[in-house]
Design a protein around this motif. Sequence first.
Motif, PDB file in Angstrom:
ATOM      1  N   THR A 205      16.327 -23.909  62.070  1.00  0.00           N
ATOM      2  CA  THR A 205      16.479 -24.430  60.709  1.00  0.00           C
ATOM      3  C   THR A 205      15.741 -25.745  60.596  1.00  0.00           C
ATOM      4  OG1 THR A 205      18.505 -25.620  61.257  1.00  0.00           O
ATOM      5  CG2 THR A 205      18.758 -23.373  60.450  1.00  0.00           C
ATOM      6  N   ARG A 206      15.676 -26.268  59.413  1.00  0.00           N
ATOM      7  CA  ARG A 206      15.040 -27.559  59.191  1.00  0.00           C
ATOM      8  C   ARG A 206      15.935 -28.671  59.732  1.00  0.00           C
ATOM      9  NH1 ARG A 206      18.896 -29.275  56.873  1.00  0.00           N
ATOM     10  NH2 ARG A 206      20.101 -27.976  55.528  1.00  0.00           N
ATOM     11  N   ASN A 207      15.352 -29.817  59.954  1.00  0.00           N
ATOM     12  CA  ASN A 207      16.161 -30.961  60.339  1.00  0.00           C
ATOM     13  C   ASN A 207      16.438 -31.807  59.115  1.00  0.00           C
ATOM     14  OD1 ASN A 207      16.686 -30.368  62.969  1.00  0.00           O
ATOM     15  ND2 ASN A 207      14.798 -31.258  63.704  1.00  0.00           N
ATOM     16  N   GLY A 208      17.465 -32.606  59.195  1.00  0.00           N
ATOM     17  CA  GLY A 208      18.141 -33.317  58.130  1.00  0.00           C
ATOM     18  C   GLY A 208      17.296 -34.274  57.345  1.00  0.00           C
ATOM     19  N   PRO A 209      17.874 -35.026  56.480  1.00  0.00           N
ATOM     20  CA  PRO A 209      19.313 -35.173  56.333  1.00  0.00           C
ATOM     21  C   PRO A 209      19.969 -33.899  55.782  1.00  0.00           C
ATOM     22  CG  PRO A 209      18.212 -36.343  54.575  1.00  0.00           C
ATOM     23  CD  PRO A 209      17.142 -35.853  55.507  1.00  0.00           C
TER      24      PRO A 209
ATOM     25  N   ASN B  54      21.942 -45.308  52.881  1.00  0.00           N
ATOM     26  CA  ASN B  54      21.068 -46.053  51.979  1.00  0.00           C
ATOM     27  C   ASN B  54      20.342 -45.138  50.992  1.00  0.00           C
ATOM     28  OD1 ASN B  54      19.470 -44.847  53.851  1.00  0.00           O
ATOM     29  ND2 ASN B  54      18.353 -46.672  54.465  1.00  0.00           N
ATOM     30  N   VAL B  55      20.800 -43.913  50.885  1.00  0.00           N
ATOM     31  CA  VAL B  55      20.243 -42.942  49.939  1.00  0.00           C
ATOM     32  C   VAL B  55      21.401 -42.163  49.331  1.00  0.00           C
ATOM     33  CG1 VAL B  55      18.048 -42.644  51.161  1.00  0.00           C
ATOM     34  CG2 VAL B  55      19.977 -41.184  51.737  1.00  0.00           C
ATOM     35  N   SER B  56      21.156 -41.486  48.231  1.00  0.00           N
ATOM     36  CA  SER B  56      22.173 -40.604  47.664  1.00  0.00           C
ATOM     37  C   SER B  56      22.351 -39.404  48.587  1.00  0.00           C
ATOM     38  CB  SER B  56      21.755 -40.116  46.279  1.00  0.00           C
ATOM     39  OG  SER B  56      21.658 -41.184  45.386  1.00  0.00           O
ATOM     40  N   THR B  57      23.581 -38.969  48.758  1.00  0.00           N
ATOM     41  CA  THR B  57      23.832 -37.814  49.610  1.00  0.00           C
ATOM     42  C   THR B  57      23.876 -36.550  48.773  1.00  0.00           C
ATOM     43  OG1 THR B  57      26.227 -38.017  49.406  1.00  0.00           O
ATOM     44  CG2 THR B  57      25.179 -39.157  51.254  1.00  0.00           C
ATOM     45  N   ASN B  58      23.684 -35.442  49.432  1.00  0.00           N
ATOM     46  CA  ASN B  58      23.807 -34.147  48.780  1.00  0.00           C
ATOM     47  C   ASN B  58      25.276 -33.765  48.700  1.00  0.00           C
ATOM     48  OD1 ASN B  58      21.004 -33.390  48.335  1.00  0.00           O
ATOM     49  ND2 ASN B  58      20.850 -33.474  50.554  1.00  0.00           N
ATOM     50  N   ASP B  59      25.561 -32.663  48.036  1.00  0.00           N
ATOM     51  CA  ASP B  59      26.914 -32.151  47.898  1.00  0.00           C
ATOM     52  C   ASP B  59      27.266 -31.386  49.174  1.00  0.00           C
ATOM     53  OD1 ASP B  59      29.363 -31.350  46.923  1.00  0.00           O
ATOM     54  OD2 ASP B  59      28.536 -29.823  45.590  1.00  0.00           O
ATOM     55  N   LEU B  60      27.905 -32.083  50.119  1.00  0.00           N
ATOM     56  CA  LEU B  60      28.200 -31.511  51.433  1.00  0.00           C
ATOM     57  C   LEU B  60      29.411 -30.586  51.372  1.00  0.00           C
ATOM     58  CD1 LEU B  60      27.806 -34.736  53.604  1.00  0.00           C
ATOM     59  CD2 LEU B  60      26.120 -32.923  53.238  1.00  0.00           C
TER      60      LEU B  60
ATOM     61  N   TRP C 144      20.733 -42.846  57.269  1.00  0.00           N
ATOM     62  CA  TRP C 144      21.211 -41.494  56.970  1.00  0.00           C
ATOM     63  C   TRP C 144      20.060 -40.612  56.500  1.00  0.00           C
ATOM     64  CZ3 TRP C 144      26.173 -39.096  56.623  1.00  0.00           C
ATOM     65  CH2 TRP C 144      26.194 -37.881  55.951  1.00  0.00           C
ATOM     66  N   GLY C 145      19.152 -41.158  55.701  1.00  0.00           N
ATOM     67  CA  GLY C 145      18.103 -40.380  55.070  1.00  0.00           C
ATOM     68  C   GLY C 145      16.910 -40.034  55.943  1.00  0.00           C
ATOM     69  N   SER C 146      16.897 -40.488  57.178  1.00  0.00           N
ATOM     70  CA  SER C 146      15.773 -40.208  58.077  1.00  0.00           C
ATOM     71  C   SER C 146      15.945 -38.844  58.750  1.00  0.00           C
ATOM     72  CB  SER C 146      15.681 -41.303  59.144  1.00  0.00           C
ATOM     73  OG  SER C 146      14.681 -40.994  60.073  1.00  0.00           O
ATOM     74  N   ALA C 147      14.941 -37.988  58.588  1.00  0.00           N
ATOM     75  CA  ALA C 147      15.025 -36.633  59.141  1.00  0.00           C
ATOM     76  C   ALA C 147      15.166 -36.626  60.660  1.00  0.00           C
ATOM     77  CB  ALA C 147      13.802 -35.817  58.733  1.00  0.00           C
ATOM     78  N   VAL C 148      14.594 -37.615  61.343  1.00  0.00           N
ATOM     79  CA  VAL C 148      14.663 -37.629  62.807  1.00  0.00           C
ATOM     80  C   VAL C 148      16.067 -37.939  63.313  1.00  0.00           C
ATOM     81  CG1 VAL C 148      12.229 -38.238  63.071  1.00  0.00           C
ATOM     82  CG2 VAL C 148      13.959 -40.052  63.014  1.00  0.00           C
TER      83      VAL C 148
ATOM     84  N   CYS D  61      24.784 -30.011  60.487  1.00  0.00           N
ATOM     85  CA  CYS D  61      23.818 -31.038  60.875  1.00  0.00           C
ATOM     86  C   CYS D  61      24.541 -32.138  61.641  1.00  0.00           C
ATOM     87  CB  CYS D  61      23.135 -31.616  59.650  1.00  0.00           C
ATOM     88  SG  CYS D  61      22.221 -30.387  58.698  1.00  0.00           S
ATOM     89  N   THR D  62      24.080 -32.413  62.859  1.00  0.00           N
ATOM     90  CA  THR D  62      24.713 -33.397  63.734  1.00  0.00           C
ATOM     91  C   THR D  62      23.770 -34.572  63.942  1.00  0.00           C
ATOM     92  OG1 THR D  62      25.838 -31.576  64.860  1.00  0.00           O
ATOM     93  CG2 THR D  62      25.804 -33.693  65.994  1.00  0.00           C
ATOM     94  N   SER D  63      24.311 -35.800  63.797  1.00  0.00           N
ATOM     95  CA  SER D  63      23.468 -36.985  63.996  1.00  0.00           C
ATOM     96  C   SER D  63      23.025 -37.065  65.452  1.00  0.00           C
ATOM     97  CB  SER D  63      24.212 -38.256  63.588  1.00  0.00           C
ATOM     98  OG  SER D  63      25.290 -38.531  64.452  1.00  0.00           O
TER      99      SER D  63
END
Length: 82
Positions: A44-48, A64-70, A32-36, A24-26
């Motif tokens: 595939t789906r878009n982020g985060p 500003n949100v908890s991140t997943n296990d990257l 961070w938590g905004s899918a756009v 996933c590339t910004s």
Amino acid sequence: MRLIAGLLASFLLLAVNPAGAATCTSQSSGSWGSAVRWDCGAGTRNGPPADGDVAVVNHSLTLNVSTNDLAGLTVNSSGAIT
């Protein structure tokens, strides 16, 4: 010998980025938590980024949100996480 080397390389790639995981590339600065903000690849789906994904940060993002296990995180010189 080439066959063994090829199989070993394939195994290592799968171990680093398992099936179903995305890179996933910004795409823009912001939350961070905004899918756009994210592009997780064609089809595939878009982020985060989700669990097991690799995140590549090319913009200034506010965490500003908890991140997943990257599986991996790269912050390029044009990017920042605050």
